[in-house]
Design a protein around this motif. Structure first.
Motif, PDB file in Angstrom:
ATOM      1  N   LEU A 179      83.613  26.469  14.958  1.00 50.58           N
ATOM      2  CA  LEU A 179      82.656  26.603  16.051  1.00 50.58           C
ATOM      3  C   LEU A 179      82.878  27.926  16.764  1.00 50.58           C
ATOM      4  CD1 LEU A 179      83.035  23.105  17.779  1.00 50.58           C
ATOM      5  CD2 LEU A 179      81.511  23.723  15.919  1.00 50.58           C
ATOM      6  N   ALA A 180      81.829  28.402  17.408  1.00 49.24           N
ATOM      7  CA  ALA A 180      81.941  29.591  18.252  1.00 49.24           C
ATOM      8  C   ALA A 180      80.958  29.459  19.406  1.00 49.24           C
ATOM      9  CB  ALA A 180      81.648  30.850  17.446  1.00 49.24           C
ATOM     10  N   ILE A 240      77.738  26.584  14.799  1.00 47.32           N
ATOM     11  CA  ILE A 240      78.513  25.600  14.038  1.00 47.32           C
ATOM     12  C   ILE A 240      78.384  25.945  12.557  1.00 47.32           C
ATOM     13  CG2 ILE A 240      78.815  23.150  13.526  1.00 47.32           C
ATOM     14  CD1 ILE A 240      77.182  22.637  16.180  1.00 47.32           C
ATOM     15  N   LYS A 241      79.452  26.506  11.996  1.00 45.31           N
ATOM     16  CA  LYS A 241      79.453  26.794  10.561  1.00 45.31           C
ATOM     17  C   LYS A 241      79.860  25.550   9.776  1.00 45.31           C
ATOM     18  CE  LYS A 241      78.563  31.288  10.359  1.00 45.31           C
ATOM     19  NZ  LYS A 241      79.174  32.327   9.587  1.00 45.31           N
ATOM     20  N   ASN A 242      80.831  24.816  10.301  1.00 46.84           N
ATOM     21  CA  ASN A 242      81.220  23.526   9.747  1.00 46.84           C
ATOM     22  C   ASN A 242      81.977  22.772  10.834  1.00 46.84           C
ATOM     23  OD1 ASN A 242      84.135  24.011   9.504  1.00 46.84           O
ATOM     24  ND2 ASN A 242      83.592  25.379   7.819  1.00 46.84           N
ATOM     25  N   MET A 243      82.495  21.617  10.500  1.00 49.03           N
ATOM     26  CA  MET A 243      83.094  20.718  11.486  1.00 49.03           C
ATOM     27  C   MET A 243      84.223  21.350  12.304  1.00 49.03           C
ATOM     28  SD  MET A 243      84.022  16.869  10.548  1.00 49.03           S
ATOM     29  CE  MET A 243      85.455  16.164  11.275  1.00 49.03           C
ATOM     30  N   LYS A 268      74.178  29.165  36.278  1.00 43.34           N
ATOM     31  CA  LYS A 268      73.514  28.740  37.513  1.00 43.34           C
ATOM     32  C   LYS A 268      74.480  27.981  38.412  1.00 43.34           C
ATOM     33  CE  LYS A 268      68.828  28.326  35.711  1.00 43.34           C
ATOM     34  NZ  LYS A 268      67.711  27.402  35.530  1.00 43.34           N
ATOM     35  N   TYR A 269      74.135  27.899  39.680  1.00 39.05           N
ATOM     36  CA  TYR A 269      74.832  27.069  40.663  1.00 39.05           C
ATOM     37  C   TYR A 269      76.315  27.404  40.783  1.00 39.05           C
ATOM     38  CZ  TYR A 269      70.527  24.445  40.015  1.00 39.05           C
ATOM     39  OH  TYR A 269      69.206  24.088  39.904  1.00 39.05           O
ATOM     40  N   LYS A 270      76.621  28.682  40.624  1.00 38.52           N
ATOM     41  CA  LYS A 270      77.999  29.181  40.754  1.00 38.52           C
ATOM     42  C   LYS A 270      78.978  28.556  39.763  1.00 38.52           C
ATOM     43  CE  LYS A 270      77.530  30.591  45.547  1.00 38.52           C
ATOM     44  NZ  LYS A 270      78.084  30.487  46.912  1.00 38.52           N
ATOM     45  N   HIS A 271      78.448  28.057  38.642  1.00 38.65           N
ATOM     46  CA  HIS A 271      79.328  27.596  37.573  1.00 38.65           C
ATOM     47  C   HIS A 271      79.952  28.809  36.897  1.00 38.65           C
ATOM     48  CE1 HIS A 271      78.947  23.266  37.201  1.00 38.65           C
ATOM     49  NE2 HIS A 271      77.668  23.377  37.533  1.00 38.65           N
ATOM     50  N   VAL A 272      80.922  28.581  36.065  1.00 41.04           N
ATOM     51  CA  VAL A 272      81.502  29.659  35.264  1.00 41.04           C
ATOM     52  C   VAL A 272      81.083  29.459  33.817  1.00 41.04           C
ATOM     53  CG1 VAL A 272      83.483  30.049  36.770  1.00 41.04           C
ATOM     54  CG2 VAL A 272      83.681  28.424  34.902  1.00 41.04           C
ATOM     55  N   ASN A 273      80.868  30.556  33.148  1.00 42.02           N
ATOM     56  CA  ASN A 273      80.562  30.492  31.724  1.00 42.02           C
ATOM     57  C   ASN A 273      81.842  30.226  30.953  1.00 42.02           C
ATOM     58  OD1 ASN A 273      77.796  30.922  31.737  1.00 42.02           O
ATOM     59  ND2 ASN A 273      78.015  33.139  31.756  1.00 42.02           N
ATOM     60  N   PRO A 274      81.717  29.650  29.781  1.00 46.19           N
ATOM     61  CA  PRO A 274      82.908  29.486  28.937  1.00 46.19           C
ATOM     62  C   PRO A 274      83.396  30.850  28.459  1.00 46.19           C
ATOM     63  CG  PRO A 274      80.931  28.839  27.750  1.00 46.19           C
ATOM     64  CD  PRO A 274      80.510  29.142  29.154  1.00 46.19           C
ATOM     65  N   LEU A 275      84.689  30.954  28.242  1.00 46.30           N
ATOM     66  CA  LEU A 275      85.193  32.129  27.553  1.00 46.30           C
ATOM     67  C   LEU A 275      84.678  32.039  26.129  1.00 46.30           C
ATOM     68  CD1 LEU A 275      88.866  32.328  28.830  1.00 46.30           C
ATOM     69  CD2 LEU A 275      86.848  33.515  29.704  1.00 46.30           C
ATOM     70  N   MET A 276      84.229  33.136  25.584  1.00 49.08           N
ATOM     71  CA  MET A 276      83.665  33.088  24.238  1.00 49.08           C
ATOM     72  C   MET A 276      84.790  32.967  23.223  1.00 49.08           C
ATOM     73  SD  MET A 276      80.246  35.387  24.234  1.00 49.08           S
ATOM     74  CE  MET A 276      80.867  36.899  24.894  1.00 49.08           C
ATOM     75  N   MET A 277      84.831  31.821  22.581  1.00 52.13           N
ATOM     76  CA  MET A 277      85.861  31.520  21.584  1.00 52.13           C
ATOM     77  C   MET A 277      85.203  31.402  20.225  1.00 52.13           C
ATOM     78  SD  MET A 277      88.809  30.980  23.057  1.00 52.13           S
ATOM     79  CE  MET A 277      89.392  30.806  24.734  1.00 52.13           C
ATOM     80  N   ASN A 278      85.948  31.801  19.220  1.00 50.62           N
ATOM     81  CA  ASN A 278      85.439  31.799  17.868  1.00 50.62           C
ATOM     82  C   ASN A 278      86.522  31.257  16.955  1.00 50.62           C
ATOM     83  OD1 ASN A 278      84.111  32.390  15.504  1.00 50.62           O
ATOM     84  ND2 ASN A 278      83.548  34.446  16.126  1.00 50.62           N
ATOM     85  N   CYS A 279      86.182  30.327  16.091  1.00 46.98           N
ATOM     86  CA  CYS A 279      87.174  29.736  15.194  1.00 46.98           C
ATOM     87  C   CYS A 279      87.255  30.448  13.850  1.00 46.98           C
ATOM     88  CB  CYS A 279      86.881  28.251  14.973  1.00 46.98           C
ATOM     89  SG  CYS A 279      87.190  27.279  16.446  1.00 46.98           S
ATOM     90  N   ASP A 280      86.454  31.487  13.656  1.00 40.28           N
ATOM     91  CA  ASP A 280      86.592  32.284  12.439  1.00 40.28           C
ATOM     92  C   ASP A 280      86.594  33.758  12.831  1.00 40.28           C
ATOM     93  OD1 ASP A 280      83.954  33.034  12.902  1.00 40.28           O
ATOM     94  OD2 ASP A 280      83.166  32.257  11.029  1.00 40.28           O
TER      95      ASP A 280
END
Length: 146
Positions: free
Chosen positions: A117-118, A111-114, A126-138
């Motif tokens: 986010l990245a 969190i660089k500012n409001m 775990k538990y066969k969940h999926v990870n978030p796609l890595m997103m970056n706002c800068d």
């Protein structure tokens, strides 16, 4: 109110048309794995009995921003404060960029500012969940070590 797909909501967030807190940003990034509601429903039904884990993000204050540490991250404490009673505070004089370059095992929201986010994740969910796609706002790119 306006209906948006997860990628549309993230784009609206990036352009500062809307705002949502870091946990919702993380979940929108997870939802980006599914191109349709049907795919999400199929995934949810298939992993419904796998289990879940309790998470409590731990905030790390850096010299120029914050990092929400999540379970599995190399900086995540062994005994997090699940109740808020301990008032756990983690801080460093290092900059976010230095912490990212030094690190190797990530499960965090930077969190660089409001509106900046990245999400960085390179652990197995775990538990066969999926990870978030890595997103970056800068334009920061800390993926070179991943």
């Amino acid at each position: 109110f306006q209906w948006s797909s997860p990628p549309e909501a993230i784009e609206r967030f990036k352009s500062q048309e809307i705002w949502f807190p870091p946990p919702q940003f993380y979940e929108f990034c997870r939802l980006c794995n599914f191109p349709s509601l049907g795919e999400l429903q199929k995934f949810s039904s298939a992993r419904a009995l796998e289990g879940c884990e309790r998470w409590m993000p731990v905030m790390l204050t850096a010299a120029d921003g914050f990092i929400q540490l999540l379970p599995g991250d190399e900086l995540y404490p062994e005994d997090p404060d699940y109740t808020g009673e301990k008032k756990m505070v983690m801080s460093t004089d290092k900059k976010v960029e230095d912490l990212m370059k030094e690190g190797g095992i990530f499960h965090r929201i930077v969190i660089k500012n409001m509106n900046n986010l990245a999400v960085y994740v390179n652990i197995q969910a775990k538990y066969k969940h999926v990870n978030p796609l890595m997103m970056n706002c800068d334009n920061s790119d800390y993926n070179s070590r991943l």
